[in-house]
Design an enzyme around this catalytic site. Structure first.
Site, PDB file in Angstrom:
ATOM      1  N   HIS A  90       0.882  -1.176   0.000  1.00 18.79           N
ATOM      2  CA  HIS A  90       0.000   0.000   0.000  1.00 18.79           C
ATOM      3  C   HIS A  90       0.917   1.223   0.000  1.00 18.79           C
ATOM      4  CE1 HIS A  90      -2.257  -2.978   2.486  1.00 18.79           C
ATOM      5  NE2 HIS A  90      -3.364  -2.414   2.034  1.00 18.79           N
ATOM      6  N   ASP A  93       2.352   2.032   3.350  1.00 21.35           N
ATOM      7  CA  ASP A  93       3.400   1.170   3.916  1.00 21.35           C
ATOM      8  C   ASP A  93       4.779   1.705   3.553  1.00 21.35           C
ATOM      9  OD1 ASP A  93       1.201  -0.539   4.271  1.00 21.35           O
ATOM     10  OD2 ASP A  93       1.660  -1.664   2.442  1.00 21.35           O
ATOM     11  N   GLU A 221     -11.102  -6.973  -3.682  1.00 18.01           N
ATOM     12  CA  GLU A 221     -10.856  -8.003  -2.665  1.00 18.01           C
ATOM     13  C   GLU A 221     -12.042  -8.098  -1.713  1.00 18.01           C
ATOM     14  OE1 GLU A 221      -6.932  -7.988  -0.922  1.00 18.01           O
ATOM     15  OE2 GLU A 221      -7.712  -8.736   0.978  1.00 18.01           O
ATOM     16  N   GLU A 257      -9.109 -13.913  -0.387  1.00 18.56           N
ATOM     17  CA  GLU A 257      -8.255 -14.150   0.785  1.00 18.56           C
ATOM     18  C   GLU A 257      -8.852 -15.232   1.670  1.00 18.56           C
ATOM     19  OE1 GLU A 257      -6.511 -10.737   2.599  1.00 18.56           O
ATOM     20  OE2 GLU A 257      -6.673 -11.577   4.621  1.00 18.56           O
ATOM     21  N   HIS A 260     -10.627 -13.994   4.817  1.00 19.46           N
ATOM     22  CA  HIS A 260     -11.876 -13.293   4.511  1.00 19.46           C
ATOM     23  C   HIS A 260     -12.984 -14.294   4.162  1.00 19.46           C
ATOM     24  CE1 HIS A 260      -9.465  -9.435   3.231  1.00 19.46           C
ATOM     25  NE2 HIS A 260      -9.192  -9.842   4.445  1.00 19.46           N
ATOM     26  N   ASP A 296     -10.119 -11.387  12.072  1.00 14.59           N
ATOM     27  CA  ASP A 296      -9.218 -11.550  10.931  1.00 14.59           C
ATOM     28  C   ASP A 296      -7.794 -11.558  11.468  1.00 14.59           C
ATOM     29  OD1 ASP A 296      -8.261 -11.692   8.373  1.00 14.59           O
ATOM     30  OD2 ASP A 296      -8.499  -9.555   7.961  1.00 14.59           O
ATOM     31  N   ASP A 298      -5.086 -13.009  10.419  1.00 16.31           N
ATOM     32  CA  ASP A 298      -4.005 -12.876   9.432  1.00 16.31           C
ATOM     33  C   ASP A 298      -2.739 -13.627   9.828  1.00 16.31           C
ATOM     34  OD1 ASP A 298      -5.254 -11.410   7.421  1.00 16.31           O
ATOM     35  OD2 ASP A 298      -4.713  -9.468   8.286  1.00 16.31           O
ATOM     36  N   ASP A 328      -0.627 -12.415   2.882  1.00 15.08           N
ATOM     37  CA  ASP A 328      -1.238 -11.314   3.643  1.00 15.08           C
ATOM     38  C   ASP A 328      -1.336 -11.798   5.091  1.00 15.08           C
ATOM     39  OD1 ASP A 328      -2.513  -9.108   4.480  1.00 15.08           O
ATOM     40  OD2 ASP A 328      -4.141  -9.164   3.030  1.00 15.08           O
TER      41      ASP A 328
HETATM   42  C1  XUL Z   1      -7.343  -6.515   4.921  1.00 18.66           C
HETATM   43  C2  XUL Z   1      -6.611  -6.975   3.743  1.00 18.66           C
HETATM   44  C3  XUL Z   1      -5.785  -5.957   3.051  1.00 18.66           C
HETATM   45  C4  XUL Z   1      -5.808  -6.071   1.579  1.00 18.66           C
HETATM   46  C5  XUL Z   1      -5.106  -4.946   0.868  1.00 18.66           C
HETATM   47  O1  XUL Z   1      -8.045  -7.502   5.588  1.00 18.66           O
HETATM   48  O2  XUL Z   1      -6.656  -8.128   3.380  1.00 18.66           O
HETATM   49  O3  XUL Z   1      -4.481  -6.056   3.554  1.00 18.66           O
HETATM   50  O4  XUL Z   1      -5.246  -7.267   1.140  1.00 18.66           O
HETATM   51  O5  XUL Z   1      -5.582  -3.708   1.235  1.00 18.66           O
HETATM   52 CO    CO Z   2      -5.775  -9.161   1.794  1.00 17.42          CO
END
Ligand code: XUL
Ligand code: CO
Length: 424
Positions: A90, A93, A221, A257, A260, A296, A298, A328
């Protein structure tokens, strides 16, 4: 000159990932197209809702261009250590948040020039760029869906700048994840108007892609909630309906994802199959959520059977194409050492490789495809096919005249699960 950040760190070791190993006629590196997510590995400082920073890095605090360059130096050292072919970012970042659009633009241009120079001495390429339109307070009520047209304008300018930077760095995709494109309460939200604005915004993104000659894919996404209570891009099926409504189904694909999908109450392979059925599988964000916490989280992937079914459906869809496998995923906030960054990524690459090889073996064996064609074999008859272009009257007449009486048949789920377990 080396930054010294990774001094003394044990190298990444792999049991299953071998970039040059040919699987189903293609190198594993070219199938899997692994990418490091700049935000989790280098920008996130270890905070959670109850406590702040736990990581102490030489590029903190992240409010200065000199330290942004040091962060980029360390990032490229890690890409080399992992021998990873791609990374993703991003804007926020990479560069410090400056407050004004003009200042953000100038630091984004400066840092992406710097990163471009680093890429010349590295094998690592850009899988995708994106704009962070969710962290700064200006985005609290949305970006393209904000009730304030000035925020819509700021979002348009921001996405333009990030698409320019993605093109400059040779990215294969541009991603839009709408963390704040949703709402908290209908009491203050005109949902129809917000969706129209989001559709119009995405059409402008597609137009701009063609104007600047960006050859990559535009991806949205899906995510069902968090941070917004109701996010407009809930899941793959919702996104596909949205893209069709605004005439964008041929221009935009999906970045799906794992975590998600779980939040939306789906398996990852379900989301992949939904996108693939529409020819809209773009790329994947690979991670895992904690099944008990409902957040989430991650985390780096570590579940081979899940990963195997994921890649099975990716292979069925014809592979990742211009997309890739973006981690991610972030370390746990107690994993404060440089070594943890290497171990998290190397382990995830190995788990994906192991799952991918299982998926390829299942594809080659053909057992699941055979079971599918057996289950649907009845539809191969001319009578069954004719029914699909017939009408209710004629079908009803045939049911009466032939005395059609369906006989239930086993779905054989246990046998199929046993079959998959032979490979994972
Ligand atoms: C948030 C997510 C983000 C996107 C990019 O849950 O997955 O990091 O991948 O903005
Ligand atoms: Co993502």
């Amino acid at each position: 000159m080396a930054t010294g950040f990774f001094d003394g760190v044990a190298p990444a070791t792999f049991q299953h990932y071998n970039p040059d190993e040919v699987v189903m006629g293609k190198r594993m590196e070219d199938h899997l197209r692994f990418a490091v997510a700049y935000w989790h590995s280098f920008a996130w400082e270890g905070g959670d809702p109850f406590g702040g920073q736990t990581f102490i890095r030489p590029w903190h605090p992240q409010d200065d261009m000199g330290r942004a360059k040091l962060k980029a130096d360390v990032a490229f050292e890690m890409f080399d250590l992992l021998n990873v072919p791609f990374f993703c970012w991003h804007d926020a970042d990479l560069r410090p948040e400056q407050g004004s659009f003009a200042d953000n633009l100038s630091t984004l241009n400066e840092i992406t020039d710097y990163i471009g120079e680093k890429m010349e001495g590295s094998k690592t390429r850009l899988l995708w760029g994106t704009a962070n339109m969710f962290s700064d307070r200006r985005w609290m009520a949305g970006a393209a869906t904000n009730p304030d047209p000035d925020v819509f304008a700021f979002a348009a300018a921001t996405v333009k700048s990030c698409m320019d930077a993605t093109l400059k760095l040779g990215g294969d995709n541009y991603v839009l994840w709408g963390g704040r494109e949703g709402y908290e309460t209908l009491l203050n939200t005109d949902m129809g108007q917000e969706l129209d604005h989001m559709g119009r915004f995405l059409s402008m993104v597609v137009d701009y892609k063609h104007k600047i000659g960006f050859k990559g894919q535009i991806l949205v996404e899906p995510k069902p909630q968090e941070p917004s209570k109701h996010q407009y891009d809930y899941d793959a099926a919702t996104c596909i309906g949205f893209l069709r409504k605004y005439g964008l189904e041929k221009e935009v694909k999906l970045n799906l994802e794992q975590g998600h999908a779980i939040l939306a109450g789906h398996s990852f392979e379900h989301e992949i199959a939904v996108a693939a059925a529409e020819g809209m599988l773009g790329s994947i964000d690979m991670n895992r959520n904690d099944y008990q916490s409902g957040w989430d989280t991650d985390q780096f992937p570590n579940n081979v059977p899940e990963v195997a079914l994921t890649y099975y459906h990716v292979l069925k869809a014809g592979g990742l194409g211009l997309g890739g496998t973006n981690f991610d995923a972030k370390l746990r906030r107690q994993s404060i050492d440089a070594q943890d960054l290497i171990d998290g990524h190397a382990g995830a690459m190995d788990v994906c490789a192991r799952g991918f090889k299982a998926a390829a073996a299942m594809m080659t064996d053909g057992g699941l495809e055979q079971a599918l064609s057996d289950r649907y074999a009845g539809w191969q008859t001319p009578q069954a096919q004719a029914m699909l272009t017939s009408d209710l009257d004629s079908i009803a007449a045939r049911v009466l005249s032939e005395g059609i009486a369906p006989q239930p048949r086993s779905g054989r789920q246990e046998a199929l699960e046993n079959y998959v377990n032979r490979f994972v």
